[in-house]
Design a protein around this motif. Structure first.
Motif, short mmCIF file in Angstrom:
data_model
loop_
_atom_site.label_atom_id
_atom_site.label_comp_id
_atom_site.label_asym_id
_atom_site.label_seq_id
_atom_site.Cartn_x
_atom_site.Cartn_y
_atom_site.Cartn_z
N TYR A 103 10.15 -48.45 91.47
CA TYR A 103 11.40 -48.21 90.74
C TYR A 103 12.50 -47.69 91.66
O TYR A 103 13.65 -48.15 91.61
CB TYR A 103 11.19 -47.22 89.60
N GLU A 104 12.17 -46.75 92.52
CA GLU A 104 13.18 -46.14 93.39
C GLU A 104 13.87 -47.19 94.25
O GLU A 104 15.11 -47.20 94.39
CB GLU A 104 12.53 -45.07 94.27
N THR A 105 13.07 -48.11 94.80
CA THR A 105 13.65 -49.14 95.66
C THR A 105 14.46 -50.16 94.87
O THR A 105 15.60 -50.48 95.21
CB THR A 105 12.53 -49.86 96.44
N LEU A 106 13.89 -50.67 93.79
CA LEU A 106 14.56 -51.72 93.02
C LEU A 106 15.82 -51.20 92.34
O LEU A 106 16.82 -51.92 92.24
CB LEU A 106 13.60 -52.29 91.97
N SER A 107 15.79 -49.96 91.88
CA SER A 107 16.93 -49.45 91.11
C SER A 107 18.18 -49.24 91.96
O SER A 107 19.28 -49.16 91.44
CB SER A 107 16.56 -48.13 90.41
N ARG A 108 18.00 -49.18 93.29
CA ARG A 108 19.18 -49.04 94.15
C ARG A 108 20.12 -50.23 93.99
O ARG A 108 21.33 -50.10 94.01
CB ARG A 108 18.76 -48.91 95.62
N GLY A 109 19.53 -51.41 93.87
CA GLY A 109 20.35 -52.61 93.68
C GLY A 109 20.44 -53.05 92.24
O GLY A 109 21.14 -54.01 91.92
N ALA A 110 19.72 -52.37 91.36
CA ALA A 110 19.69 -52.76 89.94
C ALA A 110 19.58 -51.49 89.08
O ALA A 110 18.53 -51.20 88.51
CB ALA A 110 18.52 -53.69 89.67
N PRO A 111 20.66 -50.72 89.00
CA PRO A 111 20.59 -49.46 88.25
C PRO A 111 20.35 -49.64 86.76
O PRO A 111 19.99 -48.68 86.08
CB PRO A 111 21.97 -48.83 88.50
N HIS A 112 20.49 -50.87 86.27
CA HIS A 112 20.27 -51.14 84.85
C HIS A 112 18.78 -51.27 84.52
O HIS A 112 18.41 -51.31 83.34
CB HIS A 112 20.95 -52.46 84.48
N LEU A 113 17.94 -51.33 85.53
CA LEU A 113 16.53 -51.71 85.34
C LEU A 113 15.72 -50.63 84.62
O LEU A 113 15.77 -49.46 84.97
CB LEU A 113 15.91 -51.99 86.71
#
Length: 383
Positions: free
Chosen positions: A108-118
């Motif tokens: 989550y930490e990595t993906l949410s940097r480019g996708a804060p909606h996730l």
């Protein structure tokens, strides 16, 4: 709700990295409620597809209404593809070992940097704490979460007869996803949702924990419990058939005596009320057993039903495929399986607006939707 009304989660896109039961249950619930759920499988397919024995039905039970995409996330290229796809989704569901998704840059930490909606739903053995790095199975947490102790006879802990914590853990994961999506409507931001087997099992045993907190006495296993009701047991009838009967009020006991024509029990002053009957419960059950051994289930069951006395036959899971209520109420529906044949699917145990969320698409073949999904990813990439 008319048949052509969109399902509640229509328009929500979910990327599922999972195997076995817990994560797939979460994804299936979201899919049944209308989300587009894309299941990521490794080359050769999810190993759950090929489990033998008691695991043979896992894949078909928990993976309907999904699309299948093959991506090898163990490679850098595959992990990058999966990350790009995740950023196009509303929800990510995963249930791999602790640390694996972080190793692949799919946490989550990595993906949410480019996708804060996730919204990111992680299913593990334990929530953060001293046990969080342990690997867990349903049976492991049943043993350490009190359930096996309460299920088996004294000194013989016994696991429940199905994947209770895996299935309920997936349910709680789905509940968390729904709440996070609702919160995202207000904040515009996603969040990580965590569900865990151990905490799920402890929640199942919470009533027994509260009993000890209130009385100071540890509750005995269910087979050894002191019943609150005098007639609440399994009885052997004629021909060796078994029937559970529960008469939990004075009125129901009187009615049971009338149905059985057991006038001597109804007239016995020692059996005048529930408290008195509980005091002589072993003797009462013996007397009832002697009467019931002369009755046949097929004749007695409709009489109990008409009289309003709770009862239940002892049913094997295979017999449920012919259960008239499940058939007529729409709880069992045909589903085309991955081999091109057909098998019955058990639907979610809920009804919305007068209809049951059902089977909308066949069980996917391995990688059946890879080109469809990844071509959309390529077309969305910047030139």
């Amino acid at each position: 709700m008319p048949e052509d009304t969109p399902l509640p989660l229509a328009g929500i896109r979910v990327l599922e990295f999972s195997h076995m039961v817990m994560g797939p249950t979460c994804g299936m619930i979201l899919a049944d409620l209308g989300a587009e759920v894309i299941k990521v499988e490794p080359p050769g397919g999810d190993r759950t597809r090929r489990l033998p024995g008691l695991g043979i039905g896992f894949f078909r039970s928990f993976n309907r209404n999904k699309k299948s995409v093959v991506i090898d996330i163990s490679t850098d290229e595959g992990a990058a593809t999966a990350a790009g796809l995740a950023r196009q989704c509303d929800v990510v569901v995963e249930n791999f070992r602790p640390g694996l998704m972080r190793e692949r840059g799919l946490d989550y930490e990595t993906l949410s940097r480019g996708a804060p909606h996730l919204v990111y739903a992680s299913h593990k053995g334990f929530l953060p704490g001293p046990y969080e790095k342990r690997l867990a199975l349903d049976e492991v947490v049943q043993m350490m979460g009190g359930l096996s102790y309460m299920t088996g006879p004294e000194g013989r802990p016994l696991r429940a007869g199905t994947s209770v914590n895996d299935i309920m853990g997936g349910m709680f994961g789905a509940i968390g996803v729904l709440a996070a999506l609702r919160e995202r409507e207000r904040t515009g931001r996603g969040q990580e949702v965590q569900s865990a087997l151990f905490e799920n099992c402890v929640f199942l045993c919470a009533q027994h924990m509260q009993q000890f907190a209130m009385t100071g006495e540890a509750p005995p296993p269910m087979p050894s419990r002191v019943s609150a009701w005098s007639v609440y047991d399994v009885f052997t009838l004629a021909g060796g058939e078994q029937l559970f009967i529960g008469a939990v009020s004075d009125k129901q006991f009187a009615t049971l005596c009338r149905v059985l024509e057991a006038h001597e029990l109804a007239a016995d002053p020692q059996l005048a009320d529930n408290a008195s009957r509980v005091a002589v419960r072993p003797q009462l059950l013996q007397r009832l057993g002697a009467i019931l051994q002369h009755h046949r289930a097929a004749e007695l069951a409709p009489k109990l039903e008409a009289a309003g006395v709770p009862y239940a036959p002892i049913v094997r899971p295979d017999q449920l495929l012919d259960d008239p209520h499940l058939r007529q109420s729409g709880g069992l529906v045909p589903m085309r399986n991955e081999e091109g044949g057909q098998s019955d699917a058990v639907l979610l145990p809920l009804q919305m607006g007068g209809r049951r969320p059902g089977v909308r698409r066949p069980l996917p073949r391995v990688g059946e939707h890879t080109e469809e999904i990844l071509s959309g990813l390529r077309s969305a990439a910047p030139a």
